[in-house]
Motif scaffolding. Sequence first.
Motif: not given
Length: 143
Positions: A41-49
């Motif tokens: 399961l992948i969690y993506q955080y755009n601002k933190s890249k």
Amino acid sequence: MELKPTYGIGDFKFGMKAADVIAKLGKPDKMYEDEEDENELIYQYNKSKLKFTFYQDHDGKLGYITCSNPTLTYQGKSVIQAPVEVVINEVFGNIQDWQEEDYNSFTTYISEKQWLVINAEYDEVTDIELGVPVKNDEEYDWR
């Protein structure tokens, strides 16, 4: 944000749970299952890249991190957007087992011993992938 091979990146250590990451960064911008492995399961955080992969078949532990944040450093030296040759030879000069794979539009440099992947385009590092080390064929080293 400091890269710590075999341990993690910054405050994010292998073996953490999703709740620990959410407590530090908040709700992820995107959550999805890996197309090739339904146990990831992948969690993506755009601002933190940052992307965090949790291994569902290992109690949901953090097992893999991908980072393209330009503030990423290793031993105080910048990694992202740096010339790949400098990163390989100077920043990670202590790592000698690099395997290079050329995919025409990008190149990867893999250290299996460190479970570290450097991805590069246009001779610059675009992102780093870091995985939990493996003890043997059946066990991870969660430290």
